[in-house]
Design a protein around this motif. Sequence first.
Motif: not given
Length: 226
Positions: A9-13, A21-36
């Motif tokens: 609980f003391a660790s920042d990560w 998690f949201l960062g991973i989802v963001l780039f996944s959503a961008i990837g889907l759009y870029a290669y649509r």
Amino acid sequence: MTLFLGKLFASDWFWSLGDIFLGIVLFSAIGLYAYRESSDASNLGRRYVLIAKLIIWARILYSGFITCAQYLVWSQSEVSRIFLTLPADARSLPMYGFLAPIFKWSGGYFTLYSFLHFWLPTLISIAIGYIFLVFLRLLRKHKDRFFESGEVELGWVLALIVGYPNFIIFLPLVFFLIIPISIVRMAVLKQHLTTIGYPMILSAIFAVILGTQIMDVLGWGALKLW
């Protein structure tokens, strides 16, 4: 076990798992759009709907998870354990003191603290996501040329990712970027029509990375709830 939990609980990560998690989802959503164009574009909207639902459930589960984590943190010592049994006190919650009388019972302080810190931002973010989805659907009815297939659902996903309070930066930036992106696409790619997809994507990236800092510069700190 106690030592392990204390280090965890003391660790920042640990407290950044939601952002990761949201960062991973963001780039996944961008990837889907870029290669649509290389995939089935007709299913793009459905994929974004699934992603949006995943984000909603992930936000809810994460709020519950960190609520439990906070409980365990405070239960580790005699000094902090008292926060688990105290009633809510208006003096300790100056911005939300008006809610204290509702939580004047044993454990009320922890309940109100958890709600304000962990649940309220989540609930507001989910509500904003749905409101933005309705807004985009209405906008598409009147300005259909600004939308490609799946972009309404993409906007829903991005709104859920940026969440509150970053949405305050995200929304005006979307419409501000439409013109410069249109100019660049016309000059470089010779494309005369720009839809709302890339302005939303760039705005989301900008809001996620710099949203908090921009709000501090503009003096909008009170909008961050805490």
